[in-house]
Design a protein around this motif. Structure first.
Motif, mmCIF file in Angstrom:
data_model
loop_
_atom_site.group_PDB
_atom_site.id
_atom_site.type_symbol
_atom_site.label_atom_id
_atom_site.label_comp_id
_atom_site.label_asym_id
_atom_site.label_seq_id
_atom_site.Cartn_x
_atom_site.Cartn_y
_atom_site.Cartn_z
ATOM 1 N N LEU A 73 0.853 -1.198 0.000
ATOM 2 C CA LEU A 73 0.000 0.000 0.000
ATOM 3 C C LEU A 73 0.890 1.249 0.000
ATOM 4 C CD1 LEU A 73 -2.649 -1.009 2.704
ATOM 5 C CD2 LEU A 73 -3.156 -0.496 0.312
ATOM 6 N N THR A 104 -1.278 -0.813 7.087
ATOM 7 C CA THR A 104 -2.612 -0.406 6.637
ATOM 8 C C THR A 104 -3.025 0.916 7.273
ATOM 9 O OG1 THR A 104 -3.168 -2.759 6.534
ATOM 10 C CG2 THR A 104 -5.001 -1.223 6.395
ATOM 11 N N SER A 162 -0.976 3.869 6.092
ATOM 12 C CA SER A 162 -1.212 4.146 4.672
ATOM 13 C C SER A 162 -2.541 4.846 4.442
ATOM 14 C CB SER A 162 -1.180 2.832 3.879
ATOM 15 O OG SER A 162 -1.605 3.050 2.580
ATOM 16 N N LEU A 163 -3.569 4.414 5.170
ATOM 17 C CA LEU A 163 -4.923 4.871 4.838
ATOM 18 C C LEU A 163 -5.500 5.901 5.797
ATOM 19 C CD1 LEU A 163 -6.460 1.413 3.897
ATOM 20 C CD2 LEU A 163 -5.565 3.127 2.346
ATOM 21 N N LEU A 223 -11.169 1.758 7.639
ATOM 22 C CA LEU A 223 -10.019 1.739 6.722
ATOM 23 C C LEU A 223 -10.275 0.780 5.547
ATOM 24 C CD1 LEU A 223 -6.841 1.704 8.992
ATOM 25 C CD2 LEU A 223 -7.962 3.630 7.886
ATOM 26 N N ASN A 260 -11.940 2.055 2.590
ATOM 27 C CA ASN A 260 -11.189 3.001 1.749
ATOM 28 C C ASN A 260 -9.953 2.377 1.117
ATOM 29 O OD1 ASN A 260 -12.894 5.135 2.439
ATOM 30 N ND2 ASN A 260 -11.795 5.434 4.364
ATOM 31 N N ILE A 261 -9.822 1.057 1.226
ATOM 32 C CA ILE A 261 -8.566 0.447 0.809
ATOM 33 C C ILE A 261 -8.371 0.506 -0.705
ATOM 34 C CG2 ILE A 261 -9.207 -2.013 0.519
ATOM 35 C CD1 ILE A 261 -6.757 -2.538 2.442
ATOM 36 N N SER A 262 -9.468 0.534 -1.434
ATOM 37 C CA SER A 262 -9.362 0.713 -2.893
ATOM 38 C C SER A 262 -10.669 1.337 -3.390
ATOM 39 C CB SER A 262 -9.145 -0.637 -3.582
ATOM 40 O OG SER A 262 -10.347 -1.357 -3.618
ATOM 41 N N ASN A 270 -12.513 -4.317 -1.541
ATOM 42 C CA ASN A 270 -12.579 -3.939 -0.119
ATOM 43 C C ASN A 270 -13.255 -5.041 0.701
ATOM 44 O OD1 ASN A 270 -11.535 -1.587 -1.036
ATOM 45 N ND2 ASN A 270 -13.362 -0.332 -0.696
#
Lengths: 39, 489
Positions: free
Chosen positions: B188, B268, B271-272, B299, B302-304, B310
């Motif tokens: 990520l 994670t 990153s997010l 999170l 919103n990961i992709s 997700n």
């Protein structure tokens, strides 16, 4: 990356993941030799 | 009673025992405690106590179970002497009391797995409200029932067809899922910042005794050392099976999983996170739920840009968490069941009794998180006492004799040196006393009414509950030992 970060990462990962890899290899070796003795 | 069932292979034994050690503590507690204790500053003492607390006790548990073929009451009575059977009863009780509320926690994990897989988890943006709605409803009781039912069915199937087979599938799957999540997390954007924090030590914190005590606590609670669970599975080890090498694999394997989970979560979150990532990882929430059930779902959403992706990522995370929790719960049910079997109750009846009792006594924790927090506090600290009792029984037996005759006895692949004598005789009791004193004294500072036994987390509630249980076991010691040992011999 700071030098102390790299040293800590090598120390922690080396002992923990290194330890599990070392003992796993030894266990596999002992099991192989036990199996070949039985045969 | 003749020992009838044994683990069929070394792999089966190792995966089942790893299933005990790897639980929710590796995934949600580890990351939170690392964040609260300065990242790399915590990891150094954490490695230290793996070697000086967890490993000696895991070795002792394997040896006690394998040599005595008894659950904790008989094992301690046979090793330390019949006068001390109550210590074994305390060990068994502490793990059983933990089972009552841990089943509720397993239920939460299953609920969130279902929610993530069905997409329901992403139907809201307010995850605190989502959690509150769930925990305030009657659903925790339903999922607690499902968790106890699954665990009881596994134990009902027996050691080979139940415990060994299920752990082989669940623990292997858990490891594969963690590797998939690990690869995704470290790739990520900005994940390196999280990894950097995880491994960067702060000199002032390395010298802080609280960081060291937290590292010792994490090892005491998270590796399964001193719980009596490994002792129970070791009853089913074959005589030719090794002790020290298997114990080392469990200790290092457990902490390896913690490290993987830590890297996944730190990568994670850093990153997010749109706010302060460190605050998010550190947040506790009720019963440690903050990070796992409130912040991570946010999170994952919103990961992709793809909802399907997700959903897969979140489902895999909660699947791993459910597998980790379930394999630990199974071992707790087996400990309680095996203790009853040693009293002469047949396995099927014992399971029925433990399953029903586990469900009934877990209901208060399912209804009220405050009750769960109280039980987690009282019996979590009680585990340190359990570890001390195991060390005591080895000392009473004779540490050198225990090491040479049992640990290094038939089937041993590697021999343990004299260093073990010093660890179990001096270092483990010293660590147990310091840790117990620290937790109990600390608890007087965070509650002005520290003596009040009706408060959630203080000295009073701990002492009163321990006193009641220990008094009952000391008074009934004669009968506990008689019905366990005489029936079996």
């Amino acid at each position: 990356m700071k030098i102390e970060t790299i040293v800590t990462a090598i120390f922690v990962i080396g002992i923990v993941w290194g330890g599990v890899s070392y003992f796993l290899l030894r266990a596999i070796k002992f099991e192989k030799s036990k199996n070949s003795d039985q045969e | 009673m003749k020992q009838e069932e044994f683990f069929t292979s070394r792999l089966g034994l190792i995966l089942a025992t790893l299933g005990i050690a790897v639980g929710t503590g590796n995934i949600w507690r580890f990351s939170r405690i690392v964040a609260q204790n300065g990242g790399g500053s915590f990891l150094i003492p954490w490695v230290f106590f793996l070697l000086f607390w967890s490993l000696p006790l895991i070795i002792a548990e394997f040896a006690l179970g394998k040599s005595t073929r008894h659950s904790p009451i008989g094992a301690i009575a046979k090793t330390a002497g019949k006068k001390f059977g109550w210590m074994g009863a305390f060990i068994a009780f502490v793990s059983t009391a933990i089972m009552f509320y841990y089943s509720v926690v397993v239920g939460w994990c299953i609920k969130y797995l279902v929610s993530a897989a069905s997409g329901d988890l992403f139907s809201t943006s307010n995850h605190l409200e989502y959690w509150n709605n769930f925990s305030g409803s009657s659903y925790p009781i339903v999922f607690h029932f499902i968790a106890m039912l699954i665990g009881s069915i596994v134990i009902f199937k027996g050691i080979v067809k139940g415990v060994e087979k299920v752990n082989k599938i669940l623990v292997s799957s858990l490891l594969v899922i963690l590797v998939i999540l690990f690869i995704r997390a470290v790739t990520l954007p900005n994940a390196l910042e999280g990894i950097k924090y995880l491994f960067t030590p702060k000199l002032d914190l390395i010298l802080d005794y609280k960081v060291w005590l937290n590292a010792l606590t994490q090892n005491a609670w998270d590796t399964g050392a001193g719980w009596g669970l490994i002792l129970t599975y070791a009853i089913y080890m074959k005589k030719k099976e090794d002790i020290a090498l298997n114990a080392a694999l469990i200790g290092f394997g457990n902490n390896s999983v913690s490290l993987i989970a830590g890297i996944i979560i730190f990568s994670t979150v850093f990153s997010l996170s749109s706010t302060d990532a460190l605050i998010q990882v550190s947040q506790s929430g009720p019963a440690n739920t903050g990070l796992t059930f409130i912040y991570l779902p946010l999170l994952f959403s919103n990961i992709s840009g793809s909802m399907i992706f997700n959903t897969i990522f979140a489902s895999l995370f909660f699947l791993a968490l459910s597998f980790a929790a379930l394999t630990s719960l199974i071992s707790m049910i087996e400990l309680a069941t095996r203790t009853l079997i040693d009293f002469g109750i047949v396995r099927n009846r014992a399971i029925l009794f433990v399953g029903a009792l586990g469900f009934a006594f877990g209901i208060p924790s399912a209804i009220d998180v405050k009750f769960l927090i109280n039980q987690d506090w009282v019996w979590g600290v009680g585990l340190i006492l359990s570890g001390a009792f195991i060390s005591f029984s080895v000392i009473k037996y004779g540490v050198d004799r225990f090491r040479t005759e049992i640990i290094n006895g038939p089937g041993s692949d590697i021999k343990i040196g004299k260093w073990y004598n010093y660890l179990i005789k001096y270092l483990i009791p010293f660590q147990a006393v310091v840790l117990l004193a620290w937790w109990l004294i600390s608890s007087t500072a965070w509650d002005p009414e520290w003596w009040n036994p009706f408060h959630s987390e203080n000295l009073g509630t701990c002492i009163v509950q321990w006193f009641l249980i220990i008094t009952v076991f000391i008074m009934t010691n004669k009968y506990l030992v008689k019905y366990t040992l005489d029936r079996k011999s």
